[in-house]
Design a protein around this motif. Structure first.
Motif, PDB file in Angstrom:
ATOM      1  N   PHE B  13       0.876  -1.190   0.000  1.00 37.73           N
ATOM      2  CA  PHE B  13       0.000   0.000   0.000  1.00 37.73           C
ATOM      3  C   PHE B  13       0.897   1.219   0.000  1.00 37.73           C
ATOM      4  O   PHE B  13       1.532   1.498   1.002  1.00 37.73           O
ATOM      5  CB  PHE B  13      -0.852   0.063   1.267  1.00 37.73           C
ATOM      6  N   LEU B  16       3.981   0.985   1.873  1.00 37.47           N
ATOM      7  CA  LEU B  16       3.941   0.064   3.001  1.00 37.47           C
ATOM      8  C   LEU B  16       3.734  -1.361   2.500  1.00 37.47           C
ATOM      9  O   LEU B  16       2.789  -1.644   1.770  1.00 37.47           O
ATOM     10  CB  LEU B  16       2.779   0.455   3.920  1.00 37.47           C
ATOM     11  N   ALA B  18       2.357  -4.552   3.132  1.00 35.81           N
ATOM     12  CA  ALA B  18       1.435  -5.177   4.083  1.00 35.81           C
ATOM     13  C   ALA B  18       1.632  -6.693   4.102  1.00 35.81           C
ATOM     14  O   ALA B  18       1.447  -7.339   5.130  1.00 35.81           O
ATOM     15  CB  ALA B  18       0.003  -4.831   3.729  1.00 35.81           C
ATOM     16  N   ASN B  38      -1.298  -6.824  15.851  1.00 37.06           N
ATOM     17  CA  ASN B  38      -2.059  -5.840  15.072  1.00 37.06           C
ATOM     18  C   ASN B  38      -1.236  -5.333  13.908  1.00 37.06           C
ATOM     19  O   ASN B  38      -0.051  -5.069  14.041  1.00 37.06           O
ATOM     20  CB  ASN B  38      -2.422  -4.621  15.936  1.00 37.06           C
ATOM     21  N   GLY B  39      -1.878  -5.201  12.775  1.00 36.30           N
ATOM     22  CA  GLY B  39      -1.193  -4.651  11.607  1.00 36.30           C
ATOM     23  C   GLY B  39      -0.279  -5.650  10.926  1.00 36.30           C
ATOM     24  O   GLY B  39       0.486  -5.291  10.024  1.00 36.30           O
ATOM     25  N   ALA B  40      -0.350  -6.938  11.327  1.00 34.14           N
ATOM     26  CA  ALA B  40       0.543  -7.946  10.750  1.00 34.14           C
ATOM     27  C   ALA B  40       0.189  -8.237   9.292  1.00 34.14           C
ATOM     28  O   ALA B  40       1.023  -8.727   8.528  1.00 34.14           O
ATOM     29  CB  ALA B  40       0.476  -9.239  11.561  1.00 34.14           C
ATOM     30  N   GLY B  41      -1.050  -7.957   8.897  1.00 31.27           N
ATOM     31  CA  GLY B  41      -1.469  -8.222   7.513  1.00 31.27           C
ATOM     32  C   GLY B  41      -2.484  -9.338   7.388  1.00 31.27           C
ATOM     33  O   GLY B  41      -2.775  -9.798   6.285  1.00 31.27           O
ATOM     34  N   LYS B  42      -3.095  -9.748   8.514  1.00 30.51           N
ATOM     35  CA  LYS B  42      -4.033 -10.876   8.499  1.00 30.51           C
ATOM     36  C   LYS B  42      -5.269 -10.565   7.664  1.00 30.51           C
ATOM     37  O   LYS B  42      -5.670 -11.343   6.787  1.00 30.51           O
ATOM     38  CB  LYS B  42      -4.441 -11.223   9.949  1.00 30.51           C
ATOM     39  N   THR B  43      -5.870  -9.418   7.961  1.00 29.89           N
ATOM     40  CA  THR B  43      -7.079  -9.051   7.215  1.00 29.89           C
ATOM     41  C   THR B  43      -6.741  -8.847   5.739  1.00 29.89           C
ATOM     42  O   THR B  43      -7.515  -9.241   4.852  1.00 29.89           O
ATOM     43  CB  THR B  43      -7.712  -7.786   7.818  1.00 29.89           C
ATOM     44  N   THR B  44      -5.590  -8.265   5.479  1.00 30.28           N
ATOM     45  CA  THR B  44      -5.182  -8.058   4.086  1.00 30.28           C
ATOM     46  C   THR B  44      -5.112  -9.393   3.348  1.00 30.28           C
ATOM     47  O   THR B  44      -5.532  -9.501   2.197  1.00 30.28           O
ATOM     48  CB  THR B  44      -3.823  -7.332   4.045  1.00 30.28           C
ATOM     49  N   GLN B  85     -14.139  -8.421  10.311  1.00 29.93           N
ATOM     50  CA  GLN B  85     -13.714  -8.038  11.641  1.00 29.93           C
ATOM     51  C   GLN B  85     -14.753  -7.128  12.298  1.00 29.93           C
ATOM     52  O   GLN B  85     -15.007  -7.220  13.484  1.00 29.93           O
ATOM     53  CB  GLN B  85     -12.389  -7.281  11.480  1.00 29.93           C
ATOM     54  N   GLU B 162     -11.470 -12.635  13.117  1.00 28.09           N
ATOM     55  CA  GLU B 162     -11.657 -12.340  14.541  1.00 28.09           C
ATOM     56  C   GLU B 162     -13.102 -12.527  15.014  1.00 28.09           C
ATOM     57  O   GLU B 162     -13.729 -11.603  15.524  1.00 28.09           O
ATOM     58  CB  GLU B 162     -11.167 -10.920  14.848  1.00 28.09           C
ATOM     59  N   HIS B 195      -7.126 -13.083  17.897  1.00 25.41           N
ATOM     60  CA  HIS B 195      -6.105 -12.575  18.824  1.00 25.41           C
ATOM     61  C   HIS B 195      -6.023 -13.433  20.078  1.00 25.41           C
ATOM     62  O   HIS B 195      -5.032 -13.403  20.799  1.00 25.41           O
ATOM     63  CB  HIS B 195      -6.401 -11.121  19.193  1.00 25.41           C
TER      64      HIS B 195
END
Ligand SMILES: Nc1ncnc2c1ncn2[C@@H]1O[C@H](COP(=O)(O)OP(=O)(O)OP(=O)(O)O)[C@@H](O)[C@H]1O
Ligand SMILES: [Mg+2]
Lengths: 360, 250
Positions: B13, B16, B18, B38-44, B85, B162, B195
């Protein structure tokens, strides 16, 4: 679905018992029936009064019901504001004019029309459905491009459609008469055809709302991301609604043409767009009942103001879009209602028998 | 056995990164876990698998065939379902209609869809919610409705982002049982992002750990429990993830 070697599937999920046929239709049909009865009441009132201006005023209301219900089909279900729909009304009105004006008159006033249209002289009940389908086909073609857009871009593009249609019809002298009036459209003073058009519009809107497409579109309105993840092809469902609403707007245009007997492109521009959108917004953008009640309430208000202004005479022009005081009052009312009830008077509910009973 | 896999997927992105060359495989009837701070890229990664995010590099493979550039609704029609999420129920519609939307989205008639939706609510054990307006549901019910909506039409894979967030221990256990039934009774391949590491360790057949867009560890729960790298990744961000201490302790 890609079925792989799936172990014994839970029985309760295989071939669940379906509800009775038309169960949904039967449960919800009270809404269009109630609204149709309301329309019939309006017509009966006009006939009982027996006054010609009042009859004409009621016809105007019925035409607006048709138009606002047409707007609701797209705007209400998709949540995409369209400023372009009155363009389809313009298409419908001119198509009805083309098909019903005496060929002798057409040869001189609209010589550029193709021969088969020049020769045609259809009765209004045959011309109106053709005009509606014509508007629907154009909506389908334009919609294929428009429906890829969303949000503000889509709304602005619909506005461009309105401007485009208006420009074409204001300039194509030999086919539309450009900015001069197209006269000689057979005037229909009998109120029942207008009642019929309004009721047809209401039932089309109801049928669409309870259809698969209507449900999918409302889901996409509330949560587009989740709707797509549920398999909903959003541009396609929008296009379905856009086309159906284009048809109803075209029908309303034909009705309008026969109610006034004369059309010019400016009958179908910003003034009518503003009034019909206000009626939809005031009544409740995402409710069919709201669309119909919005027309009835605002029309009553406009008529009241008009009569206060000019006495009981309708006026010297053959058709007058509300101007001056009416528009200011309408604008003011719209702002007040939007401030107090942003979802409109009815919100997103429908009048159902249950509600009705509860209130009685 | 069918699989769904992301192969060497990268997503950038505006500078960045991701995801960096992530490979992950989901198998029919199995439960895979995807964890990471958080922000690790799971949702991506879920977005890539469901057509919401076009990867900068890499491919998604469904049963041996590249999925190509399908739109999200086309991916869903191939049998890959997901939850979000943030829930994302159709808030103005009743619960039953929320499920029905997926039915009609997949081409069912409304009559078939409503029957399937009722059966699904019953199977999940939330029939009582059927006529409630989705926007009025408490958080945990919202999650279960979202799972029901995703399960309509028997998807071959379901990706849960999640689903247990904000649940009490008892509710999380109940959710674990539901996820097991989805894999075992429906034969679905499940990917669960969570999580709550304890829940994932107890539930999954296979776990992938992401950190800053890269896979830092993968294996069966016992391997993950022992992993020094995972411990590090989580300790570094324990404050942010706001995990109860015993769940961070692997
Ligand atoms: N559409 C986007 N545009 C720009 N950056 C994005 C976008 N989506 C995600 N990111 C960034 O990509 C990184 C990975 O985000 P992602 O949502 O995949 O993380 P996550 O592992 O799901 O985190 P969480 O546990 O908080 O849900 C984050 O740094 C996020 O800010
Ligand atoms: Mg996430």
């Amino acid at each position: 679905m890609t079925d792989t070697s799936i172990s014994p599937f839970p029985v309760e999920l295989t071939n669940p018992k379906k509800p009775a046929r038309f169960a949904l239709a039967r449960r919800t049909i009270i809404t269009p029936i109630f609204l149709s009865l309301l329309i019939l009441a309006v017509a009966t009132l006009a006939i009982m009064t027996g006054s010609r201006p009042f009859n004409q005023a009621m016809i105007d209301i019925l035409v607006r019901v048709t138009l606002v219900v047409g707007l609701y089909i797209f705007i209400g279900n998709s949540g995409v504001l369209s400023f372009g729909h009155i363009g389809f009304t313009c298409l419908g009105a001119y198509a009805a004019a083309w098909l019903t004006i005496n060929p002798l008159m057409k040869k001189t006033s609209l010589p550029g029309l193709p021969n088969f249209i020049l020769q045609a002289r259809l009765p209004y009940w045959e011309a109106a459905p053709i005009a509606a389908i014509f508007a629907g086909v154009i909506a389908l073609i334009l919609g294929r491009i428009l429906m890829r857009l969303s949000g503000i871009a889509a709304s602005i593009a619909t506005f461009a459609v309105l401007a485009m249609i208006n420009t074409i019809y204001s300039n194509w002298e030999s086919v539309t008469g450009a900015t001069s009036s197209v006269v000689g459209i057979p005037i229909v003073r009998n109120i029942w055809p207008y009642v019929g058009a309004a009721i047809i519009a209401i039932f089309i809107a109801w049928g669409h709302a309870i259809s698969r497409s209507g449900l999918a579109l409302r889901a996409a309105r509330d949560e587009p991301t989740a709707a797509a993840a549920s398999g909903v092809d959003i541009p396609k469902e929008r296009l379905v609604a856009f086309t159906i609403s284009g048809i109803v707007m075209g029908l309303g245009g034909a009705a309008m043409a026969h109610s006034i007997g004369v059309v010019t492109p400016d009958n179908f521009y910003l003034g009518l767009t503003f009034i019909t959108l206000s009626m939809l917004v005031v009544g409740g953008m995402s409710s069919l009942s709201g669309a119909v009640l919005g027309v009835l309430l605002l029309s009553a208000l406009i008529q009241g103001l008009r009569w206060l202004e000019a006495g009981v005479v309708l006026g010297e022009t053959t058709f007058a879009l509300p101007k001056g005081l009416q528009e200011i009052a309408l604008g003011g009312l719209m702002i007040v209602i939007l401030a107090l009830r942003p979802a409109g008077l009815i919100g997103n509910r429908e009048i159902t028998f249950a509600r009705f009973k509860g209130k009685a | 056995m069918g699989h769904l896999s992301a192969e060497y997927v990268s997503v950038a992105f505006a500078g960045l990164k991701a995801l960096s060359s992530v490979t992950l495989r989901i198998q029919s009837g199995h439960i895979s876990g995807l964890i990471g701070p958080n922000g690790a890229g799971k949702t991506t990664l879920v977005n890539v698998l469901t057509g919401f995010q076009i990867p900068t590099e890499g491919t998604v493979i469904l049963n041996g065939q590249p999925l190509g550039r399908l739109k999200p609704h086309e991916v869903r029609r191939r049998g890959i379902a997901r939850t979000f999420q943030s829930g994302r129920l159709f808030r103005d519609l009743p619960v039953i209609d929320n499920l029905e939307v997926t039915g009609v989205g997949l081409g069912m008639s409304r009559r078939t869809a409503v029957a399937e939706a009722e059966a699904m609510l019953d199977w999940i054990g939330i029939s009582a919610l059927s006529s409630r307006i989705a926007g009025t549901l408490p958080y945990t019910d919202e999650r279960r409705v979202a799972i029901g909506r995703a399960l309509m039409g028997r998807p071959a894979y379901i990706l849960l982002d999640e689903p247990a967030a904000g649940m009490s221990a008892a509710e999380a256990t109940e959710l674990s049982n539901l996820v097991r039934r989805i894999a075992r009774d429906l034969g679905c391949g499940v990917l669960i992002i969570e999580h709550n590491v304890g829940l994932v360790l107890g539930l999954c057949d296979h776990i992938v750990v992401l950190d800053s867009g890269a896979v830092i560890e993968e294996g069966v729960p016992a391997d993950i429990r022992k992993s020094e790298k995972v411990r590090h990744a989580y300790m570094g961000t324990a404050a942010e993830t706001s995990l109860p201490a015993e769940e961070v302790m692997l």
